[in-house]
Design a protein around this motif. Structure first.
Motif, PDB file in Angstrom:
ATOM      1  N   PHE A   1      28.801 -20.857  18.231  1.00  0.00           N
ATOM      2  CA  PHE A   1      30.480 -20.805  18.547  1.00  0.00           C
ATOM      3  C   PHE A   1      30.416 -19.279  19.132  1.00  0.00           C
ATOM      4  CE2 PHE A   1      30.234 -23.492  14.468  1.00  0.00           C
ATOM      5  CZ  PHE A   1      30.726 -24.198  14.814  1.00  0.00           C
ATOM      6  N   TYR A   2      30.458 -19.228  20.313  1.00  0.00           N
ATOM      7  CA  TYR A   2      30.868 -17.913  20.931  1.00  0.00           C
ATOM      8  C   TYR A   2      31.448 -18.196  22.245  1.00  0.00           C
ATOM      9  CZ  TYR A   2      28.152 -13.974  18.876  1.00  0.00           C
ATOM     10  OH  TYR A   2      27.673 -13.023  17.924  1.00  0.00           O
ATOM     11  N   LEU A   3      32.042 -18.378  22.897  1.00  0.00           N
ATOM     12  CA  LEU A   3      33.090 -18.380  24.199  1.00  0.00           C
ATOM     13  C   LEU A   3      32.572 -18.255  25.363  1.00  0.00           C
ATOM     14  CD1 LEU A   3      35.102 -20.766  25.065  1.00  0.00           C
ATOM     15  CD2 LEU A   3      36.531 -18.224  24.598  1.00  0.00           C
ATOM     16  N   HIS A   4      32.029 -18.431  26.059  1.00  0.00           N
ATOM     17  CA  HIS A   4      31.891 -17.951  27.717  1.00  0.00           C
ATOM     18  C   HIS A   4      32.678 -18.489  28.494  1.00  0.00           C
ATOM     19  CE1 HIS A   4      27.277 -17.315  25.883  1.00  0.00           C
ATOM     20  NE2 HIS A   4      27.629 -16.775  24.631  1.00  0.00           N
ATOM     21  N   ILE A   5      33.020 -17.795  28.978  1.00  0.00           N
ATOM     22  CA  ILE A   5      33.747 -18.110  30.582  1.00  0.00           C
ATOM     23  C   ILE A   5      33.026 -17.823  31.759  1.00  0.00           C
ATOM     24  CG2 ILE A   5      35.913 -17.709  31.570  1.00  0.00           C
ATOM     25  CD1 ILE A   5      37.292 -17.910  28.851  1.00  0.00           C
ATOM     26  N   PHE A   6      33.322 -18.046  32.469  1.00  0.00           N
ATOM     27  CA  PHE A   6      31.712 -17.934  34.121  1.00  0.00           C
ATOM     28  C   PHE A   6      33.567 -18.246  34.851  1.00  0.00           C
ATOM     29  CE2 PHE A   6      28.769 -19.332  30.940  1.00  0.00           C
ATOM     30  CZ  PHE A   6      27.826 -18.994  31.812  1.00  0.00           C
ATOM     31  N   LYS A   7      33.204 -17.380  36.264  1.00  0.00           N
ATOM     32  CA  LYS A   7      33.877 -17.384  37.591  1.00  0.00           C
ATOM     33  C   LYS A   7      33.001 -18.168  38.530  1.00  0.00           C
ATOM     34  CE  LYS A   7      36.944 -14.747  40.331  1.00  0.00           C
ATOM     35  NZ  LYS A   7      37.325 -13.434  40.298  1.00  0.00           N
ATOM     36  N   VAL A   8      33.393 -18.806  39.302  1.00  0.00           N
ATOM     37  CA  VAL A   8      32.391 -20.083  40.436  1.00  0.00           C
ATOM     38  C   VAL A   8      33.406 -18.971  41.308  1.00  0.00           C
ATOM     39  CG1 VAL A   8      31.953 -21.663  41.482  1.00  0.00           C
ATOM     40  CG2 VAL A   8      31.832 -21.992  39.021  1.00  0.00           C
ATOM     41  N   GLN A   9      32.303 -18.439  42.218  1.00  0.00           N
ATOM     42  CA  GLN A   9      33.108 -18.342  43.714  1.00  0.00           C
ATOM     43  C   GLN A   9      31.733 -18.851  44.925  1.00  0.00           C
ATOM     44  OE1 GLN A   9      32.781 -13.695  42.874  1.00  0.00           O
ATOM     45  NE2 GLN A   9      35.278 -14.334  43.502  1.00  0.00           N
TER      46      GLN A   9
ATOM     47  N   LYS B   1      18.923 -16.965  21.643  1.00  0.00           N
ATOM     48  CA  LYS B   1      18.491 -16.465  19.894  1.00  0.00           C
ATOM     49  C   LYS B   1      19.716 -16.789  19.648  1.00  0.00           C
ATOM     50  CE  LYS B   1      15.127 -13.732  17.215  1.00  0.00           C
ATOM     51  NZ  LYS B   1      13.917 -13.227  17.280  1.00  0.00           N
ATOM     52  N   ARG B   2      20.719 -15.297  20.361  1.00  0.00           N
ATOM     53  CA  ARG B   2      22.102 -14.474  19.474  1.00  0.00           C
ATOM     54  C   ARG B   2      23.137 -15.543  19.359  1.00  0.00           C
ATOM     55  NH1 ARG B   2      21.440 -10.934  23.266  1.00  0.00           N
ATOM     56  NH2 ARG B   2      23.738 -11.385  24.180  1.00  0.00           N
ATOM     57  N   GLU B   3      23.203 -15.995  20.686  1.00  0.00           N
ATOM     58  CA  GLU B   3      24.363 -17.053  20.436  1.00  0.00           C
ATOM     59  C   GLU B   3      24.110 -18.183  19.984  1.00  0.00           C
ATOM     60  OE1 GLU B   3      25.596 -15.258  24.176  1.00  0.00           O
ATOM     61  OE2 GLU B   3      25.776 -14.140  23.683  1.00  0.00           O
ATOM     62  N   GLY B   4      23.946 -18.314  20.313  1.00  0.00           N
ATOM     63  CA  GLY B   4      23.490 -20.510  20.533  1.00  0.00           C
ATOM     64  C   GLY B   4      23.337 -21.459  21.664  1.00  0.00           C
ATOM     65  N   GLU B   5      22.951 -22.313  21.464  1.00  0.00           N
ATOM     66  CA  GLU B   5      22.663 -23.418  22.579  1.00  0.00           C
ATOM     67  C   GLU B   5      24.028 -23.703  23.081  1.00  0.00           C
ATOM     68  OE1 GLU B   5      20.261 -26.328  22.144  1.00  0.00           O
ATOM     69  OE2 GLU B   5      18.572 -24.555  22.655  1.00  0.00           O
ATOM     70  N   ASN B   6      24.809 -24.131  24.343  1.00  0.00           N
ATOM     71  CA  ASN B   6      25.336 -24.712  24.993  1.00  0.00           C
ATOM     72  C   ASN B   6      25.895 -25.644  24.074  1.00  0.00           C
ATOM     73  OD1 ASN B   6      25.365 -22.618  27.032  1.00  0.00           O
ATOM     74  ND2 ASN B   6      24.540 -23.736  28.935  1.00  0.00           N
ATOM     75  N   LEU B   7      27.288 -26.054  23.902  1.00  0.00           N
ATOM     76  CA  LEU B   7      27.348 -27.201  23.039  1.00  0.00           C
ATOM     77  C   LEU B   7      28.004 -28.238  23.475  1.00  0.00           C
ATOM     78  CD1 LEU B   7      27.449 -28.707  20.287  1.00  0.00           C
ATOM     79  CD2 LEU B   7      29.054 -27.143  18.968  1.00  0.00           C
TER      80      LEU B   7
ATOM     81  N   ARG C   1      22.469 -29.335  45.485  1.00  0.00           N
ATOM     82  CA  ARG C   1      22.070 -28.286  44.736  1.00  0.00           C
ATOM     83  C   ARG C   1      23.362 -27.075  44.606  1.00  0.00           C
ATOM     84  NH1 ARG C   1      17.782 -27.272  40.804  1.00  0.00           N
ATOM     85  NH2 ARG C   1      17.555 -26.063  42.270  1.00  0.00           N
ATOM     86  N   LEU C   2      24.366 -26.630  44.511  1.00  0.00           N
ATOM     87  CA  LEU C   2      24.529 -24.992  45.212  1.00  0.00           C
ATOM     88  C   LEU C   2      25.145 -24.045  44.215  1.00  0.00           C
ATOM     89  CD1 LEU C   2      28.539 -27.350  46.369  1.00  0.00           C
ATOM     90  CD2 LEU C   2      26.424 -26.629  48.058  1.00  0.00           C
ATOM     91  N   GLY C   3      24.972 -24.154  43.348  1.00  0.00           N
ATOM     92  CA  GLY C   3      25.055 -23.071  42.180  1.00  0.00           C
ATOM     93  C   GLY C   3      24.456 -23.704  41.109  1.00  0.00           C
ATOM     94  N   LYS C   4      23.627 -22.817  40.352  1.00  0.00           N
ATOM     95  CA  LYS C   4      23.186 -22.889  38.670  1.00  0.00           C
ATOM     96  C   LYS C   4      23.245 -21.716  38.189  1.00  0.00           C
ATOM     97  CE  LYS C   4      17.857 -21.735  39.581  1.00  0.00           C
ATOM     98  NZ  LYS C   4      17.103 -22.492  39.567  1.00  0.00           N
ATOM     99  N   TYR C   5      22.837 -21.480  37.027  1.00  0.00           N
ATOM    100  CA  TYR C   5      23.251 -19.998  35.687  1.00  0.00           C
ATOM    101  C   TYR C   5      22.469 -20.700  34.674  1.00  0.00           C
ATOM    102  CZ  TYR C   5      25.022 -16.949  33.472  1.00  0.00           C
ATOM    103  OH  TYR C   5      25.349 -15.150  32.650  1.00  0.00           O
ATOM    104  N   LYS C   6      21.511 -20.261  34.553  1.00  0.00           N
ATOM    105  CA  LYS C   6      20.487 -19.975  33.391  1.00  0.00           C
ATOM    106  C   LYS C   6      20.484 -18.913  32.628  1.00  0.00           C
ATOM    107  CE  LYS C   6      16.301 -23.115  34.769  1.00  0.00           C
ATOM    108  NZ  LYS C   6      14.851 -23.310  34.976  1.00  0.00           N
ATOM    109  N   ARG C   7      20.474 -19.204  30.890  1.00  0.00           N
ATOM    110  CA  ARG C   7      20.988 -18.188  30.560  1.00  0.00           C
ATOM    111  C   ARG C   7      19.346 -17.781  29.666  1.00  0.00           C
ATOM    112  NH1 ARG C   7      24.426 -20.851  25.357  1.00  0.00           N
ATOM    113  NH2 ARG C   7      24.077 -18.481  24.801  1.00  0.00           N
ATOM    114  N   ASP C   8      19.040 -16.539  29.448  1.00  0.00           N
ATOM    115  CA  ASP C   8      17.687 -16.184  28.815  1.00  0.00           C
ATOM    116  C   ASP C   8      17.258 -16.415  27.669  1.00  0.00           C
ATOM    117  OD1 ASP C   8      19.212 -13.622  27.369  1.00  0.00           O
ATOM    118  OD2 ASP C   8      19.580 -12.637  29.589  1.00  0.00           O
TER     119      ASP C   8
END
Length: 591
Positions: free
Chosen positions: A89-97, A65-71, A53-60
Motif C-alpha cells: 500500500f505505497y503510492l508511487h507517482i511517475f512522470k513521463v517526459q 522488499k520495503r514497499e512491495g510489488e506493483n499491485l 520500446r520508448l522507455g522503461k522503469y525497473k524497481r530495485d
C-alpha cells in the motif's frame, strides 16, 4: 466490419526479478503509446507503425522488499503521469517526459518517435494500509483517482498525491430491474432458458460488499461499480468529475447476479457485461439499461467448461465491435449485432458434446491464447488488438485486423471489387474460375505510407479497375490492370490534403478535404490520370463536416448533421484527357 488476417505478431517484454511468478497488472493504450506494468517494472511502447520500446522503469530489490510489488496502476488521461499502488500500500507517482531528439528507424526522414525518460515524483504509504483491505482497479480523470475497497467504500486520491479519504458509498439505488423488462429475443440464437440466467434477487446489496471493479465513463457522467457477489450498480457523478466523491449516487442496479467485468461503448451507448457463465450481455444506456442481446460461443459448440468465465472486454475505437477474452482459453471478436468476426478457438463441431477440453492437446498446440486471456487493448485506429495471455509476462500478442470498404452506398449502387484495408495494405478479394476466393495482399508504397501511416480511407471505382487510398495526408491511386501506383509528384501538395472521405465519380476521384487554417471542409475533384494542383478540376466548399457522402451517376449526395441533405449535379465539359482541357461545373440542390 472487421476481419482478422495473418498470424499474431509477438512483442517481447523484459523479465522481472522473479519471472516465474510474474504477471501483467496493468495494460493501457493512450495516444499511440502502450503502457505495460508488471509486478517489478513497467515499459512504455510505441503502438503506431513501428512497435518500439520508448522507455522503461525497473524497481530495485530494496524498493520491492520495503514497499512491495506493483499491485494496481492507472495512467493519467494526458499520458504524462503514472500512478502505481504496491502490495504494501505505497503510492508511487511517475512522470513521463519525451526527449526532443527524434528516432531514426530507416530512410532519410526521422520518425515522429522520441525516447521517454521516466522519473519517480512521489512515494508515500496510503492511510488505509493498516486496515487489512484489498482494492479494486483504479480509475481517474485529469485531477483525481478513485479506487474501490473491499469494505465497500470508495477512496479518492489526487494526482498530486493528496489523500482525500474513504467515502461511505451507498450501493442501494432507488431503481432496479426485473426480468419482465428483458426482450424475448436475445439474438445469437440463444434463449434466456438456454443461458441459465441468474434471477435478480430481491434483497439489497449489503453495504460491506467487496468492490471488484470500477468502470468510469466521464462523457456520460457515469460510474459503474462491480461487486464481488456479481452485482453491478450504475452511478451518476458530478459535472466536476471525481473531485466531488460525495456526489456519486447509485442510480440503477443491473438484473444480473454473476457479472465479472464491464466495458462501455461511448459511441453506441452500450454497456457490455461479462459473466461467470462465459457469456456477454449488452445493455442499452440510452434506454434505462435494457438488455439488448447476449453473445456466447454456445452455438459454436463451446460451453463455459471450455472457456471459463469472461476475463476482459475491449471495444474497438469506433465501437462497432468488441473483443471478449476468457479466463481459461482464447478470445473472440463480435460485432454489435452479435456476429462473430474472429475467434482464436478452433472450430471443431456444432455440438457442445464435440467441443474440446480446455487443457492443451496435440490438435490445439498451435492455437493462440490456450492459457486464457488476461488483458486486451485495441490500437488507436482499430487495426491492432494487443493481448496479454493469462499468467504470462513474457510477451504481448498483436493481432492484425482489416476493415471492409462499403460495397453498396446510399444510392444502392453495387461495386465489383471487394476490398479490405489494413494499416499499411489492401486486401483485395478476387474470385477465381473454380469458384474459390483468392485474397491479394497489396502493400502500399513505402515512400507514401512511411510518412502518412495509417490507411484511413479507401474507395474502389465502380468498374473495379482503380483504387483510391488516403492516409494521414494526401492520396494515391492504384491501377489494378497495370499494377501501377500514381502519387503526387509534389510532396508539399500532398501534405496540404487531409482526406476525410473518398468517392469515385466515373473517372474522377472526389476528395473530402479538411483545411486546417480555416477549419472548413471542401470537395476536390482530380482526374485519375494525374494527381497535381495543375490538374485539379474543381473545388467545392462544404458547409460543415459531412456525415455521409455518395455518388449516383452525375449526382453527389452530401449530408450534414442533424440531417440536412444536399445534392450536387456535376457536369463535365470537354474531354477528360491531359490534352482535352476539361471543365467541371456543379449545380446545387437542397432537400
Amino acid at each position: 466490419m472487421y476481419m482478422a488476417y495473418g498470424w499474431p505478431q509477438v512483442i517481447p517484454l523484459e523479465q522481472g526479478l522473479c519471472p516465474s511468478v510474474q504477471k501483467i497488472v496493468y495494460f493501457k493504450l493512450i495516444n499511440r503509446l502502450l503502457l505495460v506494468v508488471s509486478p517489478t517494472h513497467f515499459e512504455l511502447w510505441n503502438s503506431s507503425q513501428h512497435r518500439v520500446r520508448l522507455g522503461k522503469y525497473k524497481r530495485d530489490s530494496n524498493s520491492l522488499k520495503r514497499e512491495g510489488e506493483n499491485l494496481q496502476a492507472v495512467w493519467s488521461p494526458d499520458a504524462k503521469l503514472i500512478a502505481i499502488l504496491t502490495s504494501s500500500f505505497y503510492l508511487h507517482i511517475f512522470k513521463v517526459q519525451f526527449l526532443d531528439k527524434k528516432i531514426h528507424i530507416g530512410g532519410k526522414q526521422p520518425s515522429a518517435l522520441s525516447l521517454a525518460t521516466i522519473s519517480l515524483l512521489l512515494t508515500e504509504q496510503v492511510p488505509f494500509a493498516a486496515k487489512d483491505l484489498s482494492l479494486s482497479n483504479i480509475v481517474s480523470d485529469s485531477k483525481h483517482m478513485l479506487l474501490g475497497l473491499s469494505d465497500g467504500t470508495l477512496y479518492s486520491i489526487s494526482w498530486k498525491g493528496e489523500f482525500y479519504g474513504a467515502f461511505q458509498f451507498d450501493p442501494n439505488p432507488s431503481a432496479s430491474f426485473d426480468n419482465s423488462q428483458f426482450p424475448h429475443s436475445l439474438e445469437n440464437g440463444v434463449s434466456p432458458k438456454d443461458l441459465l440466467k441468474v434471477p435478480m434477487p430481491n434483497h439489497i446489496i449489503p453495504k460491506n460488499s467487496e468492490i471488484k471493479q470500477l468502470e468510469l465513463c466521464l462523457s456520460l457522467r457515469l460510474l459503474f461499480v462491480l461487486y464481488s457477489d456479481g452485482h453491478l450498480v450504475s452511478c451518476s457523478i458530478s459535472k466536476k468529475g471525481l473531485k466531488q466523491v460525495d456526489c456519486i449516487k447509485a442510480e440503477k442496479r443491473l438484473a444480473c447476479g454473476d457479472a465479472v467485468c464491464a466495458s462501455v461503448a461511448l459511441e453506441q451507448d452500450i454497456l457490455a457485461v461479462g459473466t461467470r457463465r462465459g457469456i456477454v450481455e449488452l445493455y442499452d444506456l440510452a434506454e434505462s439499461l435494457m438488455l439488448i442481446r447476449t453473445v456466447s460461443l454456445y452455438d459454436w459448440g463451446y460451453s463455459m467448461d471450455d472457456t471459463g468465465p469472461v476475463s476482459c472486454i475491449a471495444w474497438t475505437p469506433d465501437n462497432s465491435a468488441f473483443a471478449v477474452g476468457w479466463k481459461l482459453r482464447g478470445l473472440t471478436v463480435w460485432s454489435v449485432s452479435g456476429c462473430r468476426l474472429m475467434s482464436t478457438i478452433r472450430q471443431i463441431g456444432l455440438s457442445s458434446v464435440s467441443s474440446p477440453v480446455a487443457k492443451p492437446n496435440r490438435d490445439c498446440k498451435h492455437e493462440p491464447l490456450m492459457g486464457g486471456t488476461s488483458l486486451m487493448q485495441w490500437g488507436e485506429h482499430g487495426y491492432r488488438l494487443y493481448v496479454i495471455e493469462e499468467r504470462s509476462s513474457e510477451r504481448i500478442l498483436s493481432f492484425s485486423f482489416g476493415k471492409c470498404c462499403l460495397n453498396r452506398g446510399v444510392s444502392g449502387t453495387a461495386y465489383i471489387r471487394q476490398v479490405i484495408y489494413g494499416e499499411d495494405r489492401l486486401l483485395i478479394v478476387q474470385s477465381e474460375e473454380i469458384d474459390e476466393l483468392k485474397m491479394l495482399h497489396l502493400k502500399l508504397p513505402v515512400s507514401y505510407i512511411s510518412q502518412n501511416w495509417p490507411v484511413q480511407h479507401v474507395a474502389a471505382s465502380q468498374d473495379g479497375m482503380y483504387l483510391a487510398v488516403a492516409g494521414l495526408h494526401g492520396l494515391i491511386l492504384y491501377d489494378i490492370r497495370l499494377k501501377r501506383w500514381r502519387v503526387f509528384g509534389d510532396v508539399t501538395q500532398e501534405q496540404k490534403i487531409q482526406c476525410k472521405g473518398l468517392l469515385w465519380l466515373g473517372k474522377i476521384v472526389v476528395v473530402c478535404n479538411y483545411i486546417d487554417s480555416s477549419k472548413m471542409y471542401e470537395l476536390l475533384f482530380y482526374p485519375r490520370y494525374h494527381l497535381d494542383q495543375s490538374s485539379l478540376l474543381c473545388r467545392k466548399p462544404l458547409l460543415a463536416k459531412p456525415i455521409v457522402m455518395d455518388v449516383y451517376q452525375d449526382y453527389i449526395l452530401v449530408t450534414y448533421r442533424p440531417f440536412d441533405v444536399h445534392i450536387f449535379n456535376v457536369k463535365l465539359f470537354g474531354e477528360l484527357t491531359p490534352s482535352g482541357n476539361p471543365d467541371l461545373q456543379y449545380e446545387n440542390f437542397q432537400l
